[in-house]
Scaffold this active site. Structure first.
Site, PDB file in Angstrom:
ATOM      1  CE1 TYR A 139       9.872  24.529   5.382  1.00  0.00           C
ATOM      2  CE2 TYR A 139       7.551  24.163   4.873  1.00  0.00           C
ATOM      3  CZ  TYR A 139       8.889  23.797   4.748  1.00  0.00           C
ATOM      4  OH  TYR A 139       9.220  22.709   3.989  1.00  0.00           O
ATOM      5  CE  LYS A 196     -19.820  28.191 -11.461  1.00  0.00           C
ATOM      6  NZ  LYS A 196     -20.304  29.565 -11.731  1.00  0.00           N
TER       7      LYS A 196
HETATM    8  C1  LIG Z   1     -21.376  29.879 -10.852  1.00  0.00           C
HETATM    9  C2  LIG Z   1     -22.627  30.538 -11.361  1.00  0.00           C
HETATM   10  C3  LIG Z   1     -23.872  30.152 -10.858  1.00  0.00           C
HETATM   11  C4  LIG Z   1     -24.016  29.275  -9.635  1.00  0.00           C
HETATM   12  O1  LIG Z   1     -23.742  30.068  -8.502  1.00  0.00           O
HETATM   13  P1  LIG Z   1     -23.866  29.483  -7.019  1.00  0.00           P
HETATM   14  O2  LIG Z   1     -23.633  30.687  -6.158  1.00  0.00           O
HETATM   15  O3  LIG Z   1     -22.789  28.467  -6.884  1.00  0.00           O
HETATM   16  O4  LIG Z   1     -25.214  28.910  -6.873  1.00  0.00           O
HETATM   17  C5  LIG Z   1     -25.000  30.657 -11.468  1.00  0.00           C
HETATM   18  N1  LIG Z   1     -24.908  31.536 -12.504  1.00  0.00           N
HETATM   19  C6  LIG Z   1     -23.721  31.957 -12.978  1.00  0.00           C
HETATM   20  C7  LIG Z   1     -23.688  32.954 -14.089  1.00  0.00           C
HETATM   21  C8  LIG Z   1     -22.535  31.482 -12.416  1.00  0.00           C
HETATM   22  O5  LIG Z   1     -21.362  31.923 -12.878  1.00  0.00           O
END
Ligand SMILES: *Cc1c(COP(=O)(O)O)cnc(C)c1O
Length: 382
Positions: free
Chosen positions: A267, A46
């Site tokens: 800044y 993702k």
């Molecule tokens: C993002 C996600 C994962 C992967 O998690 P990691 O900690 O990056 O391995 C797995 N399951 C769900 C439901 C997620 O939202």
């Protein structure tokens, strides 16, 4: 050639070079797959493979043997479908978002259905399509985010007609505290997952992501879903996971300035030199994902980079396109054209996250678009 051997200072790194070792991603997947066998190892890709480039990474993972890809959205599913073969499964973790059914159907994706409303809509679509549609049942075992509640599961088991039009492939849930191996919530969620599964037809199950799979085989079930670990992250606060770094980020030093005691830098004049100091200026800032949380007024509370392998603390506020770092104590003296390491050997994603008052996940997924990106395969020739 080794990865460090192929990277030179000067023009090669432009105004910032992000090196992504896609071979290491595939090796990390293979290492986790070995660890969880005989359970299957999927891959979470993702958010553009956590910012690293799904176009380069998904095909490598498929070549390594991965057959189950997880994304967050239906648009991501369509993108991944164009990158992997028709037989690979693409699961959509955010489920059936209103208005997304057409894209899901067209890309042959599998939504993780987390409410009765989603199940109803997807079942109706299956009836309309005159074929069964694939689905995952996402149950809430205690994360309290997405997922069917205990009452929803009871309603489903009382009347399984809801599921009849569907080809339910998997029941899944997600852990809240898996990075803390001793946390009581892990075992409580595992027990609740088993209880909820007991009310559903027998089917394959998935509970663990990168950290959860480190909790032992009781958490592996039939399929694990690591994301962060594939990209070299190790949030797990137990034993070391068998993954290696994937990302290296380097910035050139574009200017070194002398600052007299008492003078300020940046800044809001947030940092003042306590003694005659040398400040190096680097051409990346919050627009490139170096968060303002890495700012520091005292050389200790913010982030740092490594120059000649030594710590150079961020001095003052992170601005949009620049950071300033204190190089007073670095030997040999830092000069224009030297290279600073922002992420890489000696400066892990976890350390970079801590330095920015956040977590390595956020550092990774926010890596900017202005860096030159170089995809390498560090495993080649080994
Ligand atoms: C993002 C996600 C994962 C992967 O998690 P990691 O900690 O990056 O391995 C797995 N399951 C769900 C439901 C997620 O939202």
């Amino acid at each position: 050639m080794s990865q460090s051997g192929m990277i030179t200072s000067g023009p090669g790194i432009g105004t910032g070079l992000l090196t992504i070792d896609v071979g290491a991603v595939a090796q990390n997947w293979a290492a986790l797959a070995r660890l969880v066998a005989p359970a299957e190892c999927g891959a979470v890709v993702k958010a553009n493979a956590y910012g690293l480039g799904v176009g380069a990474i998904a095909p490598q993972l498929e070549k390594a043997g991965c057959q189950s890809f997880f994304v967050a959205t239906s648009d991501e599913a369509a993108e991944v479908r164009a990158l992997v073969g028709p037989r690979a499964s693409i699961y959509v973790l955010d489920g059936l978002v209103p208005g997304s059914a057409d894209t899901l159907v067209a890309s042959g994706a599998v939504p993780c259905l987390g409410s009765l409303a989603e199940i109803e809509e997807w079942s109706a679509r299956a009836v309309q399509e005159r074929r069964s549609l694939p689905a995952v049942l996402h149950v809430d075992s205690g994360l309290g985010r997405l997922g069917l509640s205990g009452d929803d599961v009871a309603a489903l088991s009382a009347d399984e007609r809801h599921l009849e039009p569907l080809d339910v492939r998997l029941v899944m849930s997600h852990l809240a505290c898996a990075d803390q191996p001793a946390h009581a919530k892990n075992e409580a969620q595992r027990a609740e997952f088993d209880r909820l599964r007991g009310h559903l037809p027998k089917m394959p199950a998935s509970l663990a992501a990168s950290d959860g799979l480190m909790l032992g085989s009781a958490y592996h079930y039939d399929l694990v879903r690591p994301g962060y670990g594939l990209y070299g992250g190790q949030a797990f606060r137990g034993g070391a996971s068998p993954v290696k770094p994937v990302v290296k980020l380097m910035l050139p030093i574009i200017q070194v300035r002398d600052v007299a005691a008492g003078e300020s830098v940046g800044y809001a004049a947030a940092w003042h030199a306590l003694k005659p100091s040398r400040i190096a200026v680097l051409p990346a800032g919050y627009a490139d994902g170096i968060g303002r949380g890495a700012s520091s007024s005292d050389d200790t509370s913010g982030g740092h980079v490594l120059i000649h392998g030594q710590k150079a603390p961020i001095a003052g506020r992170v601005s949009m396109d620049l950071i300033t770092v204190d190089v007073t104590d670095i030997v040999p003296p830092v000069v224009r054209g030297d290279v600073a390491l922002v992420i890489g050997e000696g400066l892990s994603l976890e350390a970079a996250g801590r330095g920015s008052q956040t977590i390595g996940y956020e550092v990774l997924t926010r890596l900017g678009q202005r860096y030159r990106r170089r995809y390498v395969d560090g495993s080649e020739g080994t």
